[in-house]
Design a protein around this motif. Structure first.
Motif, PDB file in Angstrom:
ATOM      1  N   GLY A 271       0.798  -1.225   0.000  1.00 44.73           N
ATOM      2  CA  GLY A 271       0.000   0.000   0.000  1.00 44.73           C
ATOM      3  C   GLY A 271       0.825   1.267   0.000  1.00 44.73           C
ATOM      4  O   GLY A 271       2.020   1.260  -0.234  1.00 44.73           O
ATOM      5  N   ASP A 272       0.140   2.368   0.269  1.00 46.70           N
ATOM      6  CA  ASP A 272       0.752   3.697   0.249  1.00 46.70           C
ATOM      7  C   ASP A 272       0.393   4.438   1.530  1.00 46.70           C
ATOM      8  O   ASP A 272      -0.563   4.070   2.231  1.00 46.70           O
ATOM      9  N   PRO A 273       1.138   5.517   1.829  1.00 47.50           N
ATOM     10  CA  PRO A 273       0.744   6.346   2.971  1.00 47.50           C
ATOM     11  C   PRO A 273      -0.667   6.871   2.771  1.00 47.50           C
ATOM     12  O   PRO A 273      -1.134   7.038   1.639  1.00 47.50           O
ATOM     13  N   PRO A 274      -1.394   7.147   3.850  1.00 46.77           N
ATOM     14  CA  PRO A 274      -2.785   7.585   3.710  1.00 46.77           C
ATOM     15  C   PRO A 274      -2.894   8.983   3.101  1.00 46.77           C
ATOM     16  O   PRO A 274      -1.982   9.801   3.223  1.00 46.77           O
ATOM     17  N   ASP A 275      -4.016   9.231   2.448  1.00 48.44           N
ATOM     18  CA  ASP A 275      -4.330  10.564   1.946  1.00 48.44           C
ATOM     19  C   ASP A 275      -4.500  11.490   3.151  1.00 48.44           C
ATOM     20  O   ASP A 275      -5.301  11.211   4.042  1.00 48.44           O
ATOM     21  N   PRO A 276      -3.737  12.601   3.226  1.00 45.53           N
ATOM     22  CA  PRO A 276      -3.856  13.495   4.384  1.00 45.53           C
ATOM     23  C   PRO A 276      -5.268  14.027   4.616  1.00 45.53           C
ATOM     24  O   PRO A 276      -5.606  14.396   5.741  1.00 45.53           O
ATOM     25  N   SER A 277      -6.077  14.058   3.556  1.00 42.90           N
ATOM     26  CA  SER A 277      -7.443  14.559   3.710  1.00 42.90           C
ATOM     27  C   SER A 277      -8.412  13.488   4.220  1.00 42.90           C
ATOM     28  O   SER A 277      -9.571  13.788   4.497  1.00 42.90           O
ATOM     29  N   ALA A 278      -7.925  12.242   4.337  1.00 44.29           N
ATOM     30  CA  ALA A 278      -8.783  11.153   4.806  1.00 44.29           C
ATOM     31  C   ALA A 278      -7.967  10.196   5.667  1.00 44.29           C
ATOM     32  O   ALA A 278      -7.837   9.008   5.360  1.00 44.29           O
ATOM     33  N   LEU A 279      -7.420  10.720   6.747  1.00 41.42           N
ATOM     34  CA  LEU A 279      -6.583   9.901   7.619  1.00 41.42           C
ATOM     35  C   LEU A 279      -7.434   8.871   8.359  1.00 41.42           C
ATOM     36  O   LEU A 279      -8.554   9.174   8.790  1.00 41.42           O
TER      37      LEU A 279
END
Length: 323
Positions: A271-279
């Motif tokens: 996976g990837d780091p989370p979207d900062p707008s949807a932590l």
């Protein structure tokens, strides 16, 4: 003595329902003459943190907390004082030198510009100083007459370092200074930075996704994830035996010389780091964490002692857990 103190720094882009938190409560210290590395994947807030140090963020960014440079809060400085501090108190080596240099001006003019802006000598003296700085970073003074496109990637990066040194700052922030360079040139640039920092007694804050580079270059290492510092400690200790599972994953992603297991089967993270707008709720790392507990989805973790002069934000800190 602390040259730079970052206290509870928050950086948010936008406002209201569309607000995106890029840096969330970061606290770090850089002592005079020391070298701090900041590691993490793309999107973890490293570059936003670097730009915040000298208020180089766009107008859409909202900042809170404190950034104390020699005891002065950068966030409350008036424009005139901030202008005086940039280049002279602290300077930045940006990633991607070709995008940072002006394509229509000669190299010498661009190195001389901060000297003239800060009133450090006449135009003639600034040009001579530009030649001296080029020689200091391993380029002939005659290259001052070159345009950026006439230099190689490694040479352009050396020019950026020369510009950063021009006004003799006490702190240099290097944001991915070896991005897109081949491994031989990367090694040369890193050695150059180390030598200059040591010889001029400059403090260094270096940002990279490569833990191995930071472990070899810096005294201390901070690992960021989803806008927060999740681990901090002596650089070699964090690299060799990270207390946080994210730090262990970053370290394991790079094969180690002499270690047949890591060379044949380097590990990584799904996976990837989370979207900062949807932590995600709880610990932001828990969806990717190989040792997450059910409680990690609910309970966020604060930095806590993880050994001598070390901190980590993980529920397992203090317990013997194998990733």
């Amino acid at each position: 003595m602390s040259l730079l103190e970052i206290k509870d720094l928050h950086v948010t882009y936008g406002s209201g329902a569309s607000a995106v938190p890029a840096v969330r409560g970061v606290g770090l210290t850089v002592d005079a003459g020391s070298k701090l590395g900041i590691a993490g994947e793309s999107g973890c807030g490293k570059s936003t943190l670097a730009l915040a140090l000298l208020r180089l963020l766009p107008a859409s960014a909202r900042l809170s907390g404190e950034i104390l440079l020699d005891g002065e809060d950068v966030l409350t400085m008036k424009w005139g004082r901030l202008r005086a501090v940039r280049w002279a108190g602290a300077s930045i080596v940006f990633q991607g030198a070709m995008h940072s240099l002006n394509a229509v001006h000669r190299i010498g003019e661009q190195i001389a510009e901060p000297l003239l802006v800060h009133g450090r000598g006449t135009p003639g003296a600034a040009r001579r100083r530009a030649g001296e700085l080029l020689e200091q970073v391993g380029l002939p003074a005659a290259r001052a007459e070159a345009y950026p496109h006439e230099l190689s990637g490694g040479q352009r990066q050396r020019v950026m370092i020369a510009m950063a040194l021009a006004c003799e700052p006490r702190l240099i922030v290097a944001d991915e200074p070896t991005t897109a360079l081949d491994v031989m040139i990367q090694a040369q640039i890193l050695r150059l930075i180390e030598q200059l920092v040591a010889s001029d007694d400059i403090s260094l804050l270096m940002i990279s996704h490569d833990l191995a580079v930071l472990a070899d270059t810096c005294d201390r290492l901070a690992v960021m994830y989803a806008g927060r510092v999740v681990e901090e400690g002596p650089a070699r200790e964090v690299y060799d035996a990270a207390a946080h599972p994210y730090g262990r994953a970053l370290s394991a992603a790079f094969p180690r010389i002499g270690d047949a297991t890591s060379r044949r089967a380097p590990r990584g993270l799904p996976g990837d780091p989370p979207d900062p707008s949807a932590l995600p709720g709880g610990c932001a790392f828990h969806p990717r964490c190989p040792v997450a507990l059910d409680s990690c989805a609910e309970d966020d973790q604060e930095l806590r002692g993880a050994g001598t002069d070390r901190r980590a934000a993980c529920v397992h800190v203090g317990a013997a857990v194998e990733a």
